[in-house]
Design a protein around this motif. Structure first.
Motif, PDB file in Angstrom:
ATOM      1  N   THR A  25       0.855  -1.186   0.000  1.00  0.00           N
ATOM      2  CA  THR A  25       0.000   0.000   0.000  1.00  0.00           C
ATOM      3  C   THR A  25       0.886   1.230   0.000  1.00  0.00           C
ATOM      4  OG1 THR A  25      -1.606   1.284   1.267  1.00  0.00           O
ATOM      5  CG2 THR A  25      -0.132  -0.129   2.514  1.00  0.00           C
ATOM      6  N   ASN A  26       0.438   2.294  -0.636  1.00  0.00           N
ATOM      7  CA  ASN A  26       1.199   3.544  -0.653  1.00  0.00           C
ATOM      8  C   ASN A  26       0.831   4.461   0.499  1.00  0.00           C
ATOM      9  OD1 ASN A  26       2.746   2.956  -2.916  1.00  0.00           O
ATOM     10  ND2 ASN A  26       1.199   3.741  -4.330  1.00  0.00           N
ATOM     11  N   ASP A  27      -0.067   4.028   1.349  1.00  0.00           N
ATOM     12  CA  ASP A  27      -0.434   4.827   2.514  1.00  0.00           C
ATOM     13  C   ASP A  27       0.719   4.850   3.513  1.00  0.00           C
ATOM     14  OD1 ASP A  27      -2.935   5.218   1.436  1.00  0.00           O
ATOM     15  OD2 ASP A  27      -3.820   3.510   2.494  1.00  0.00           O
ATOM     16  N   VAL A  28       0.970   6.031   4.073  1.00  0.00           N
ATOM     17  CA  VAL A  28       1.998   6.156   5.096  1.00  0.00           C
ATOM     18  C   VAL A  28       1.378   5.879   6.456  1.00  0.00           C
ATOM     19  CG1 VAL A  28       3.710   7.652   6.168  1.00  0.00           C
ATOM     20  CG2 VAL A  28       3.222   7.863   3.729  1.00  0.00           C
ATOM     21  N   PRO A  29       1.800   4.837   7.153  1.00  0.00           N
ATOM     22  CA  PRO A  29       1.193   4.540   8.455  1.00  0.00           C
ATOM     23  C   PRO A  29       1.439   5.673   9.448  1.00  0.00           C
ATOM     24  CG  PRO A  29       2.504   2.691   7.643  1.00  0.00           C
ATOM     25  CD  PRO A  29       2.830   3.863   6.771  1.00  0.00           C
ATOM     26  N   GLY A  48       5.298   3.937  -0.137  1.00  0.00           N
ATOM     27  CA  GLY A  48       5.754   4.095  -1.514  1.00  0.00           C
ATOM     28  C   GLY A  48       7.235   4.361  -1.652  1.00  0.00           C
ATOM     29  N   PHE A  49       7.993   4.319  -0.547  1.00  0.00           N
ATOM     30  CA  PHE A  49       9.436   4.546  -0.646  1.00  0.00           C
ATOM     31  C   PHE A  49      10.030   3.488  -1.572  1.00  0.00           C
ATOM     32  CE2 PHE A  49      13.878   4.616   0.728  1.00  0.00           C
ATOM     33  CZ  PHE A  49      14.106   5.975   0.881  1.00  0.00           C
ATOM     34  N   PRO A  50      10.841   3.892  -2.580  1.00  0.00           N
ATOM     35  CA  PRO A  50      11.219   2.968  -3.647  1.00  0.00           C
ATOM     36  C   PRO A  50      12.505   2.189  -3.433  1.00  0.00           C
ATOM     37  CG  PRO A  50      11.909   5.172  -4.233  1.00  0.00           C
ATOM     38  CD  PRO A  50      11.235   5.281  -2.890  1.00  0.00           C
ATOM     39  N   LYS A  51      13.176   2.399  -2.303  1.00  0.00           N
ATOM     40  CA  LYS A  51      14.492   1.789  -2.122  1.00  0.00           C
ATOM     41  C   LYS A  51      14.580   1.026  -0.804  1.00  0.00           C
ATOM     42  CE  LYS A  51      16.446   2.788  -5.965  1.00  0.00           C
ATOM     43  NZ  LYS A  51      16.988   1.711  -6.824  1.00  0.00           N
ATOM     44  N   SER A  52      15.678   0.286  -0.641  1.00  0.00           N
ATOM     45  CA  SER A  52      15.838  -0.602   0.510  1.00  0.00           C
ATOM     46  C   SER A  52      16.679  -0.004   1.623  1.00  0.00           C
ATOM     47  CB  SER A  52      16.477  -1.925   0.044  1.00  0.00           C
ATOM     48  OG  SER A  52      15.641  -2.554  -0.904  1.00  0.00           O
ATOM     49  N   VAL A  53      17.221   1.178   1.389  1.00  0.00           N
ATOM     50  CA  VAL A  53      18.034   1.872   2.384  1.00  0.00           C
ATOM     51  C   VAL A  53      17.884   3.362   2.116  1.00  0.00           C
ATOM     52  CG1 VAL A  53      20.164   1.923   1.006  1.00  0.00           C
ATOM     53  CG2 VAL A  53      20.321   1.909   3.500  1.00  0.00           C
ATOM     54  N   CYS A  54      18.141   4.168   3.126  1.00  0.00           N
ATOM     55  CA  CYS A  54      18.140   5.624   2.947  1.00  0.00           C
ATOM     56  C   CYS A  54      19.587   6.117   2.931  1.00  0.00           C
ATOM     57  CB  CYS A  54      17.381   6.306   4.075  1.00  0.00           C
ATOM     58  SG  CYS A  54      15.655   5.808   4.208  1.00  0.00           S
ATOM     59  N   THR A  55      19.928   6.920   1.942  1.00  0.00           N
ATOM     60  CA  THR A  55      21.283   7.459   1.820  1.00  0.00           C
ATOM     61  C   THR A  55      21.188   8.969   1.704  1.00  0.00           C
ATOM     62  OG1 THR A  55      21.181   7.070  -0.574  1.00  0.00           O
ATOM     63  CG2 THR A  55      22.279   5.396   0.775  1.00  0.00           C
TER      64      THR A  55
END
Length: 322
Positions: free
Chosen positions: A85-89, A155-162
């Motif tokens: 889901t693209n909803d932000v919890p 909806g964050f598209p990546k597996s880590v934040c840089t």
């Protein structure tokens, strides 16, 4: 083309304190959004003091690269409930408490996150892209049977934040190559056996200027001072006081918009941890797990000194209930 990509950072109004020095992206409860691919919002600037600001002017503004498609995760790997889901919890009102069994699971998730972060740090070199770091992190997590918690969160598209240079937090990996003199925060969260392990660290890329080195050094010291205050019965506001005192001593400010949070089976929950001086109520209770910044802590029953897992900023503080 501009896109709006929801971020994981919890956003709260500063409690009782005017005049914050830091700046966030947009102003929506529990949500930060980036207007650009790559998450490089110009408003995301670190407070570095006068000397550092002069140094920062010499550096070219951060330019975003191309964001590649999300990486696949094998079907047998357990996924957090928000995936799909693209909803932000919203931040959960539940304060997560742990017994001995669940603390074992929490530590396993955090130890995996720590190992992944340590490995990711070895990749930080000029000419390496943050997308390459993302691919390496993704593979290491799924090879260990875990799920990269950021992937699919709102909806964050990546597996880590840089987050590079003036990108304050939760930057999206892309095709931009790291450059000599960059600093980069790598934020790793893994979901393993139903529990989230959340940690981050800022790394130096090549030859970094002295103000940037000082920023990273003081930030770590602030974290350690905050951790040393954690024990059963301590007020949460002591964390913000310790961080603020040490940061201001060195001419830095604290970004008031960004907070720590409870963590465990749920990615983001109460208690909310403010990093600046505040008068918010609440005390630490044995059995809680929460983050300070992006560092994870456990207030539980055995008396131990703070220890660094693999010399990383995934730190578990254990203290005896008093």
């Amino acid at each position: 083309m501009e896109v709006r990509v929801p971020y994981m950072e919890l956003l709260r109004s500063p409690p009782f304190l005017p005049g914050g020095r830091g700046r966030g992206c947009l102003q929506k409860p529990f949500l930060i959004q980036a207007k650009r691919l790559g998450g490089l919002e110009k408003a995301n600037t670190r407070s570095r003091g006068t000397q550092s600001s002069e140094q920062l002017k010499k550096r070219a503004p951060l330019a975003h690269g191309t964001v590649s498609p999300p990486l696949p995760v094998p079907s047998h790997i357990n996924r957090p409930p928000y995936v799909g889901t693209n909803d932000v919890p919203e931040i959960a009102s539940e304060i997560q408490m742990h017994d001995k069994e669940s603390i074992v699971h929490m530590k396993a998730a955090c130890e995996l996150a720590a190992r992944v972060l340590e490995y990711a740090g070895t990749l930080v070199k000029p000419s390496v892209t943050t997308d390459e770091i993302d691919k390496a992190v993704h593979k290491m997590i799924i090879d260990a049977g875990g799920y990269p918690s950021p992937l699919g969160y709102g909806g964050f598209p990546k597996s880590v934040c840089t987050s590079v240079n003036e990108c304050m937090c939760h930057g999206i990996p892309d095709s931009r190559k790291l450059q000599d003199g960059d600093i980069i925060n790598i934020d790793v969260t893994v979901y393993l056996n139903g529990y989230h392990g959340d940690t981050s660290k800022t790394f130096l890329c090549g030859e970094v200027d002295e103000p940037s080195k000082l920023l990273v050094k003081v930030t770590e010291e602030c974290m350690l001072r905050a951790i040393s205050a954690c024990k059963h019965g301590t007020s949460f506001k002591k964390i913000g006081r310790r961080i603020s005192e040490h940061a201001e001593k060195h001419g830095f400010g604290v970004v008031e918009r960004f907070v720590g949070h409870g963590v465990g089976r749920i990615f983001h929950s109460e208690p909310v941890i403010y990093h600046q001086r505040n008068n918010m109520p609440g005390q630490m209770v044995a059995g809680q797990t929460f983050t300070i910044g992006k560092q994870q802590h456990d207030v539980s029953s055995d008396l131990k000194q703070p220890s660094l897992f693999f010399l990383l900023w995934c730190i578990w503080l254990e203290s005896r209930a008093e």
